[in-house]
Every structure is written in structure tokens, then in C-alpha cells.
Design a protein around this motif. Structure first.
Motif, short mmCIF file in Angstrom:
data_model
loop_
_atom_site.label_atom_id
_atom_site.label_comp_id
_atom_site.label_asym_id
_atom_site.label_seq_id
_atom_site.Cartn_x
_atom_site.Cartn_y
_atom_site.Cartn_z
N ILE A 1 0.84 -1.21 0.00
CA ILE A 1 0.00 0.00 0.00
C ILE A 1 0.87 1.25 0.00
CG2 ILE A 1 -1.65 1.34 1.37
CD1 ILE A 1 -2.83 -1.07 -0.28
N THR A 2 1.94 1.26 0.78
CA THR A 2 2.83 2.43 0.81
C THR A 2 3.51 2.61 -0.53
OG1 THR A 2 3.19 2.04 3.15
CG2 THR A 2 4.72 3.54 2.07
N ALA A 3 3.96 1.53 -1.13
CA ALA A 3 4.58 1.61 -2.45
C ALA A 3 3.59 2.13 -3.49
CB ALA A 3 5.12 0.25 -2.87
N THR A 4 2.36 1.68 -3.39
CA THR A 4 1.32 2.15 -4.31
C THR A 4 1.10 3.64 -4.14
OG1 THR A 4 0.27 -0.02 -4.27
CG2 THR A 4 -1.10 1.83 -5.00
N LEU A 5 1.02 4.10 -2.90
CA LEU A 5 0.85 5.54 -2.65
C LEU A 5 2.00 6.35 -3.22
CD1 LEU A 5 -0.43 5.46 1.03
CD2 LEU A 5 -1.69 6.33 -0.95
N ILE A 6 3.22 5.90 -2.99
CA ILE A 6 4.38 6.64 -3.47
C ILE A 6 4.43 6.65 -4.99
CG2 ILE A 6 6.92 6.58 -3.58
CD1 ILE A 6 6.85 5.59 -0.64
N ALA A 7 4.19 5.49 -5.61
CA ALA A 7 4.27 5.39 -7.07
C ALA A 7 3.17 6.17 -7.77
CB ALA A 7 4.21 3.92 -7.48
N GLU A 8 2.01 6.21 -7.19
CA GLU A 8 0.87 6.83 -7.87
C GLU A 8 0.62 8.28 -7.46
OE1 GLU A 8 -0.57 5.28 -10.37
OE2 GLU A 8 0.65 3.50 -10.00
N GLN A 9 1.37 8.80 -6.53
CA GLN A 9 1.13 10.14 -6.01
C GLN A 9 1.11 11.21 -7.10
OE1 GLN A 9 3.70 11.22 -2.79
NE2 GLN A 9 2.74 13.18 -2.48
N GLU A 10 2.01 11.12 -8.03
CA GLU A 10 2.06 12.16 -9.08
C GLU A 10 0.98 11.99 -10.14
OE1 GLU A 10 5.40 11.23 -12.20
OE2 GLU A 10 6.15 10.76 -10.18
N TYR A 11 0.31 10.84 -10.17
CA TYR A 11 -0.71 10.58 -11.18
C TYR A 11 -2.13 10.76 -10.68
CZ TYR A 11 3.36 8.48 -13.33
OH TYR A 11 4.61 8.27 -13.83
N ILE A 12 -2.33 10.71 -9.38
CA ILE A 12 -3.68 10.79 -8.82
C ILE A 12 -3.84 12.11 -8.08
CG2 ILE A 12 -5.28 9.77 -7.16
CD1 ILE A 12 -4.30 7.08 -8.02
N ALA A 13 -4.74 12.93 -8.60
CA ALA A 13 -4.94 14.26 -8.01
C ALA A 13 -6.26 14.38 -7.26
CB ALA A 13 -4.88 15.32 -9.12
N GLU A 14 -7.11 13.38 -7.38
CA GLU A 14 -8.41 13.41 -6.71
C GLU A 14 -8.44 12.41 -5.56
OE1 GLU A 14 -10.83 15.60 -7.37
OE2 GLU A 14 -9.47 16.47 -8.84
N PRO A 15 -8.87 12.84 -4.40
CA PRO A 15 -8.89 11.94 -3.23
C PRO A 15 -9.68 10.65 -3.45
CG PRO A 15 -9.23 14.19 -2.53
CD PRO A 15 -9.28 14.20 -4.03
N LEU A 16 -10.82 10.74 -4.12
CA LEU A 16 -11.61 9.52 -4.32
C LEU A 16 -10.94 8.54 -5.26
CD1 LEU A 16 -15.32 10.75 -4.29
CD2 LEU A 16 -14.00 9.64 -2.47
N GLU A 17 -10.12 9.04 -6.19
CA GLU A 17 -9.33 8.15 -7.03
C GLU A 17 -8.33 7.37 -6.17
OE1 GLU A 17 -7.98 9.55 -11.14
OE2 GLU A 17 -8.34 11.42 -10.04
N ALA A 18 -7.72 8.07 -5.22
CA ALA A 18 -6.77 7.42 -4.31
C ALA A 18 -7.48 6.37 -3.46
CB ALA A 18 -6.08 8.45 -3.43
N VAL A 19 -8.68 6.69 -2.98
CA VAL A 19 -9.46 5.73 -2.19
C VAL A 19 -9.76 4.49 -3.03
CG1 VAL A 19 -11.70 5.32 -1.08
CG2 VAL A 19 -10.44 7.43 -0.62
N GLY A 20 -10.19 4.71 -4.26
CA GLY A 20 -10.49 3.58 -5.15
C GLY A 20 -9.26 2.72 -5.42
N LEU A 21 -8.13 3.38 -5.63
CA LEU A 21 -6.88 2.65 -5.87
C LEU A 21 -6.50 1.82 -4.64
CD1 LEU A 21 -4.30 2.16 -7.61
CD2 LEU A 21 -3.33 4.13 -6.41
#
Length: 160
Positions: free
Chosen positions: A22-42
């Protein structure tokens, strides 16, 4: 190691694995996901897929060892993998707060990753205490365990 210890070990391992992925996913996707609900879905999608894969593998493994019938073993496989899902609780709450406008998405990312780092440190401390370490040896063991966890996070994020 008796059966109860094995299951406790499985739960701990799955919790660590969930934190790292989960931490790796957050770090890797941080620059691509700008909407909070997208992050929740991911986060939910990633954790749910990991959970299903681990339950499937656990059931298949138990069946190969115990034969065609699992009985209560199936329930234990599910329970042993629940910590995979627990790894998303704090990040999901943070991103829901970002969606509500309580915090920024940057703060949600920072708190989520910071939480994971602290959780890795605490996991190292827990394991160090379990083997009887105290004082400086416990601190060094905790830092080493967290450092290895972070190294795995960075490797995972690099290939994500």
C-alpha cells in the motif's frame, strides 16, 4: 511452532506485506492521482485484490496439504489475511478527509506514508521485543526492520 503461533505469524506477515504494498502504491501513484476519491479507489482495489489472491493461495495450499476438505481451515485462511485490508484504514480515512476538504490531498499522502513508516518501526520493535531485545539493540533492530521495509517499498514503487 504450534498451529496458533503459525496463524499469528501469518497475520503479522500479511500486515507487513499490506503496509509495504500500500505504501509503495501511494508513493508510485502520487504524481498521477490528483483526486482523493481516485486514491481511495486505488487503495481499496489494491488491498481487495491482494486479499483475494492471498485467500485463494492460502486455500489452495491448505487443500494440497490437508486434502480436499478444509473445514475450519478456510475460515482461518480468511482471518489470517485480514491484516492485508487493515493496511488501508488510515490512508482511506485521510483521503476521505481530503475529499471532504478537511485536509489537502498532499497532507493525506504525507500522513498515509508517515503512518506506514511508523507502523514498520513499531513492527520491528514488536518483533525485537518478542525475541527479548531491549535498549539500544531493540532500537537498532527496529530501525533495521523499518529500513528493510522502506527499501522494499522503494523497490516496489520503482516497478509499479
Amino acid at each position: 511452532m504450534d498451529e496458533a503461533d503459525r496463524h499469528q505469524s501469518e497475520r503479522f506477515a500479511h500486515g507487513l506485506y499490506g503496509l509495504i504494498v500500500i505504501t509503495a502504491t501511494l508513493i508510485a501513484e502520487q504524481e498521477y492521482i490528483a483526486e482523493p476519491l481516485e486514491a481511495v479507489g486505488l487503495l481499496i482495489g489494491t488491498a481487495f485484490v491482494l486479499f483475494l489472491i492471498h485467500v485463494y493461495i492460502g486455500i489452495m495450499t491448505e487443500r494440497s496439504v490437508r486434502g480436499a476438505t478444509l473445514g475450519p481451515g478456510r475460515t482461518l485462511v480468511v482471518v489470517d489475511n485480514l491484516p492485508l485490508l487493515g493496511a488501508i484504514v488510515v490512508p482511506v480515512v485521510m483521503f476521505l478527509l481530503a475529499e471532504a476538504g478537511v485536509v489537502s490531498i498532499e497532507v493525506a499522502y504525507t500522513v498515509s506514508v508517515s503512518f506506514s513508516i511508523v507502523a514498520l518501526l513499531l513492527a520491528g520493535a514488536t518483533q525485537g521485543r518478542a525475541v527479548g531485545l531491549t535498549g539500544a539493540r531493540l532500537v537498532l533492530s527496529s530501525l533495521a526492520a523499518a529500513g528493510l521495509g522502506l527499501a522494499m517499498v522503494l523497490v516496489e514503487a520503482a516497478f509499479h
